[in-house]
Scaffold this motif. Structure first.
Motif, PDB file in Angstrom:
ATOM      1  N   VAL A   1       2.417   3.090  36.169  1.00 52.49           N
ATOM      2  CA  VAL A   1       1.179   2.359  36.687  1.00 52.49           C
ATOM      3  C   VAL A   1       1.098   1.527  37.242  1.00 52.49           C
ATOM      4  CG1 VAL A   1      -0.675   2.011  34.864  1.00 52.49           C
ATOM      5  CG2 VAL A   1       1.193   4.412  34.728  1.00 52.49           C
ATOM      6  N   PRO A   2       0.382   0.880  37.715  1.00 49.56           N
ATOM      7  CA  PRO A   2       0.178  -0.475  38.708  1.00 49.56           C
ATOM      8  C   PRO A   2       0.005  -1.785  36.805  1.00 49.56           C
ATOM      9  CG  PRO A   2      -1.772   1.178  39.217  1.00 49.56           C
ATOM     10  CD  PRO A   2      -0.609   1.919  38.372  1.00 49.56           C
TER      11      PRO A   2
ATOM     12  N   THR B   1      -4.889  -3.988  40.391  1.00 47.93           N
ATOM     13  CA  THR B   1      -5.495  -2.540  40.708  1.00 47.93           C
ATOM     14  C   THR B   1      -5.348  -1.753  39.654  1.00 47.93           C
ATOM     15  OG1 THR B   1      -3.176  -1.745  41.264  1.00 47.93           O
ATOM     16  CG2 THR B   1      -4.133  -2.669  43.084  1.00 47.93           C
TER      17      THR B   1
ATOM     18  N   LEU C   1      -7.141   0.184  37.332  1.00 47.83           N
ATOM     19  CA  LEU C   1      -8.920   0.458  37.269  1.00 47.83           C
ATOM     20  C   LEU C   1      -8.783  -0.250  35.291  1.00 47.83           C
ATOM     21  CD1 LEU C   1      -8.330   4.226  37.814  1.00 47.83           C
ATOM     22  CD2 LEU C   1     -10.192   2.478  38.837  1.00 47.83           C
TER      23      LEU C   1
ATOM     24  N   LYS D   1      -0.487   4.705  27.493  1.00 51.33           N
ATOM     25  CA  LYS D   1      -0.462   6.600  27.954  1.00 51.33           C
ATOM     26  C   LYS D   1      -0.628   7.765  27.263  1.00 51.33           C
ATOM     27  CE  LYS D   1      -1.596   6.301  31.748  1.00 51.33           C
ATOM     28  NZ  LYS D   1      -3.175   6.113  32.458  1.00 51.33           N
TER      29      LYS D   1
ATOM     30  N   ALA E   1      -1.637  10.582  37.455  1.00 53.12           N
ATOM     31  CA  ALA E   1      -2.126  11.202  39.362  1.00 53.12           C
ATOM     32  C   ALA E   1      -2.068  11.859  38.919  1.00 53.12           C
ATOM     33  CB  ALA E   1      -0.708  10.432  40.314  1.00 53.12           C
TER      34      ALA E   1
ATOM     35  N   GLY F   1      -4.711  14.427  37.685  1.00 52.94           N
ATOM     36  CA  GLY F   1      -5.597  15.089  37.813  1.00 52.94           C
ATOM     37  C   GLY F   1      -6.539  15.273  36.609  1.00 52.94           C
TER      38      GLY F   1
ATOM     39  N   ALA G   1      -7.783  12.846  35.614  1.00 53.03           N
ATOM     40  CA  ALA G   1      -8.049  11.472  34.704  1.00 53.03           C
ATOM     41  C   ALA G   1      -7.594  10.278  34.145  1.00 53.03           C
ATOM     42  CB  ALA G   1      -9.423  11.360  34.414  1.00 53.03           C
TER      43      ALA G   1
ATOM     44  N   GLY H   1      -6.463   7.478  34.645  1.00 51.41           N
ATOM     45  CA  GLY H   1      -6.726   6.130  35.037  1.00 51.41           C
ATOM     46  C   GLY H   1      -8.553   5.454  34.885  1.00 51.41           C
ATOM     47  N   SER H   2      -9.282   7.291  34.675  1.00 48.95           N
ATOM     48  CA  SER H   2     -10.659   6.171  35.124  1.00 48.95           C
ATOM     49  C   SER H   2     -10.633   6.074  33.644  1.00 48.95           C
ATOM     50  CB  SER H   2     -11.382   8.298  34.852  1.00 48.95           C
ATOM     51  OG  SER H   2     -10.849   8.044  36.662  1.00 48.95           O
TER      52      SER H   2
ATOM     53  N   ASP I   1      -9.016   4.691  31.257  1.00 50.25           N
ATOM     54  CA  ASP I   1      -8.257   3.671  30.735  1.00 50.25           C
ATOM     55  C   ASP I   1      -9.501   2.670  30.916  1.00 50.25           C
ATOM     56  OD1 ASP I   1      -5.674   4.351  30.112  1.00 50.25           O
ATOM     57  OD2 ASP I   1      -4.723   4.237  31.663  1.00 50.25           O
TER      58      ASP I   1
ATOM     59  N   LEU J   1      -0.314  13.775  42.525  1.00 55.56           N
ATOM     60  CA  LEU J   1      -0.410  13.828  44.244  1.00 55.56           C
ATOM     61  C   LEU J   1      -1.813  12.754  44.251  1.00 55.56           C
ATOM     62  CD1 LEU J   1      -1.422  17.910  44.291  1.00 55.56           C
ATOM     63  CD2 LEU J   1      -0.255  16.035  45.854  1.00 55.56           C
TER      64      LEU J   1
ATOM     65  N   GLY K   1      -4.946  18.264  41.134  1.00 57.96           N
ATOM     66  CA  GLY K   1      -3.851  18.711  41.039  1.00 57.96           C
ATOM     67  C   GLY K   1      -2.568  17.287  40.807  1.00 57.96           C
TER      68      GLY K   1
HETATM   69  N1  LIG Z   1      -5.217   3.047  34.581  1.00 58.04           N
HETATM   70  C1  LIG Z   1      -4.567   3.354  35.423  1.00 58.04           C
HETATM   71  N2  LIG Z   1      -3.143   4.323  35.040  1.00 58.04           N
HETATM   72  C2  LIG Z   1      -3.020   4.865  35.604  1.00 58.04           C
HETATM   73  N3  LIG Z   1      -3.107   5.175  36.628  1.00 58.04           N
HETATM   74  C3  LIG Z   1      -3.982   4.327  37.492  1.00 58.04           C
HETATM   75  C4  LIG Z   1      -4.626   3.462  36.601  1.00 58.04           C
HETATM   76  N4  LIG Z   1      -5.117   2.456  37.093  1.00 58.04           N
HETATM   77  C5  LIG Z   1      -5.126   2.671  38.532  1.00 58.04           C
HETATM   78  N5  LIG Z   1      -4.605   3.769  38.428  1.00 58.04           N
HETATM   79  C6  LIG Z   1      -4.430   3.988  39.927  1.00 58.04           C
HETATM   80  O1  LIG Z   1      -4.834   5.140  40.055  1.00 58.04           O
HETATM   81  C7  LIG Z   1      -3.862   6.475  40.750  1.00 58.04           C
HETATM   82  C8  LIG Z   1      -4.446   7.646  39.415  1.00 58.04           C
HETATM   83  O2  LIG Z   1      -4.293   8.044  38.968  1.00 58.04           O
HETATM   84  P1  LIG Z   1      -4.955   8.702  36.945  1.00 58.04           P
HETATM   85  O3  LIG Z   1      -6.480   8.699  37.382  1.00 58.04           O
HETATM   86  O4  LIG Z   1      -4.400   8.713  36.556  1.00 58.04           O
HETATM   87  O5  LIG Z   1      -4.700  10.406  38.395  1.00 58.04           O
HETATM   88  P2  LIG Z   1      -5.473  11.225  38.680  1.00 58.04           P
HETATM   89  O6  LIG Z   1      -6.590  10.326  39.679  1.00 58.04           O
HETATM   90  O7  LIG Z   1      -5.146  12.007  39.361  1.00 58.04           O
HETATM   91  O8  LIG Z   1      -6.195  11.809  37.521  1.00 58.04           O
HETATM   92  C9  LIG Z   1      -2.447   6.521  39.899  1.00 58.04           C
HETATM   93  O9  LIG Z   1      -1.081   6.963  41.082  1.00 58.04           O
HETATM   94  C10 LIG Z   1      -2.346   4.691  40.144  1.00 58.04           C
HETATM   95  O10 LIG Z   1      -1.989   4.068  41.007  1.00 58.04           O
END
Ligand SMILES: Nc1ncnc2c1ncn2[C@@H]1O[C@H](COP(=O)(O)OP(=O)(O)O)[C@@H](O)[C@H]1O
Ligand SMILES: C[C@@](CO)(OP(=O)(O)O)[C@H](O)COP(=O)(O)OP(=O)(O)OC[C@H]1O[C@@H](n2ccc(N)nc2=O)[C@H](O)[C@@H]1O
Length: 339
Positions: free
Chosen positions: A74-75, A79, A81, A105, A110, A112, A114, A116-117, A119, A189, A296
């Motif tokens: 996770v960044p 960047t 979110l 977490k 990544a 599919g 969500a 990051g969303s 968070d 992905l 995915g």
């Molecule tokens: N809080 C966060 N947690 C995870 N990934 C994040 C976050 N903020 C930004 N990212 C970036 O967003 C990408 C996709 O995030 P994620 O929400 O986990 O997956 P998806 O969009 O597949 O549901 C990660 O690979 C990472 O680079």
């Protein structure tokens, strides 16, 4: 007890938000802003992200730490979110963005689903509460939609139809509890690359791009300036989701399993052919329905019961086709302050 006075603990706010699976995802052709018009049904599931926002000294800025499975990918910079969400609340309210954020977490990264969303949604609610900013749910949803198309749903939770970019939500009534099992892969992905492969497979990408580029090069306004024209013919196939809605209202997992559908699945399978085997094993284990979750590579399988979910999980694990297997129930509530 000693007679010393202890400093009061730093006040902090913890918010919990769910991951999601798309029960149905239908996508139209790419719009000129790069997004695809969607008709989707989200269901929040009981895999949760937790974001804790803690006061720090003025001028500290935003700091970020992450824990939990897959925390290492996770960044930790602007960047992330959650970081962007804190800055959005500060920007909107005129407050200073001084806060220590900690993310725990519980949703695959990544995958599919969500995470990051989730968070971002949690950080919006946590910073609003910590800073006593008094933003309405509507304002938080608007800020969330600017951060990502999936963020408004993480605020709302439960089950909802999503249109537009997936950010225009209508809650759906459901009964009972559905049992899910998720096949998680080591490597995620990227959502844009799955949509790009979707464009290639549906043969829509180049034509739209060239038309827009030619219009701009010729000094004519591109379709982006004409939303109605831009969206003509790009809307998702409306499909027939009456069966899905009836299944949700009745709490009928068998009918729900039959109604699951994802337009992005072919693109995800094209990029990751090995997911075909994951789907096949779930079917052999008697899943009521299995599909790729969102973009995915996580595969979601609907089970008859918690026990059946564990049996599907065991089939995946013994076949060696997954990095890990996570079980959950849906629907789950949206963003909630838990501490
Ligand atoms: N809080 C966060 N947690 C995870 N990934 C994040 C976050 N903020 C930004 N990212 C970036 O967003 C990408 C996709 O995030 P994620 O929400 O986990 O997956 P998806 O969009 O597949 O549901 C990660 O690979 C990472 O680079
Ligand atoms: C596909 C879905 C299905 O729920 O989720 P995931 O499976 O990634 O979690 C969503 O549409 C993802 O939502 P989210 O991950 O918030 O997307 P954003 O950050 O806003 O957009 C990332 C990129 O995905 C593409 N994108 C996203 C949403 C959409 N309706 N059309 C798109 O084409 C665009 O390329 C965009 O630049």
């Amino acid at each position: 007890m000693s007679g010393h006075l202890h400093a009061a603990p730093e006040p902090s706010v913890t918010v919990r938000t769910p991951g999601k699976v798309n029960l149905v995802l239908r996508s139209g052709a790419r719009r000129d802003d790069g997004y695809h018009p969607l008709s989707t049904v989200f269901q929040a599931v009981s895999l949760f992200e937790e974001v804790t926002a803690t006061h720090v000294a003025p001028g500290t800025g935003i700091t970020l730490t992450v824990s939990g499975p897959q925390a290492d990918v996770v960044p930790l910079d602007e960047t992330n979110l959650a970081w962007r969400a804190a800055r959005a609340v500060a920007g909107h309210t005129g407050m200073d963005a001084d806060v220590a954020l900690h993310i725990h977490k519980g949703v695959p990264v990544a995958g599919g689903m969500a995470g990051g969303s989730a968070d971002a949604a949690a950080a919006l609610v946590a910073c609003d509460a910590l800073w006593d900013a008094g933003l309405s749910r509507h304002e938080l949803t608007m800020l969330g939609a600017e951060l990502g198309a999936d963020v408004p749903f993480a605020l709302l939770g439960h089950t909802a139809v999503g249109t537009g970019r997936g950010d225009v939500l209508t809650p759906v009534l459901t009964r009972g509890e559905f049992h899910w099992v998720f096949a998680v892969q080591d490597e995620g992905l990227s959502t844009p690359s799955v949509f790009a492969r979707f464009d290639e497979l549906s043969g829509t990408a180049p034509a739209a791009d060239h038309a827009e580029a030619a219009a701009v090069a010729a000094g004519r306004p591109g379709a982006a300036g004409r939303p109605d024209a831009a969206d003509a013919g790009r809307r998702p196939d409306p499909g027939d989701d009456a069966g899905l809605m009836t299944a949700l209202r009745a709490g009928d997992p068998t009918a729900l399993g039959e109604a699951l559908h994802n337009d992005l699945q072919a693109a995800a399978l094209d990029l990751r052919p090995e997911l075909g085997r994951v789907l096949e094993i779930a079917r052999d284990a008697g899943t009521l329905g299995a599909l790729v979750s969102g973009s995915g590579p996580t595969v979601a399988a609907l089970a008859r019961s918690r026990r059946h979910a564990l049996a599907i999980a065991a089939a995946w694990t013994s076949a060696g086709v997954v990095a890990s297997v996570w079980t959950a129930t849906g629907p789950a509530p949206g963003a909630r302050i838990t501490g």
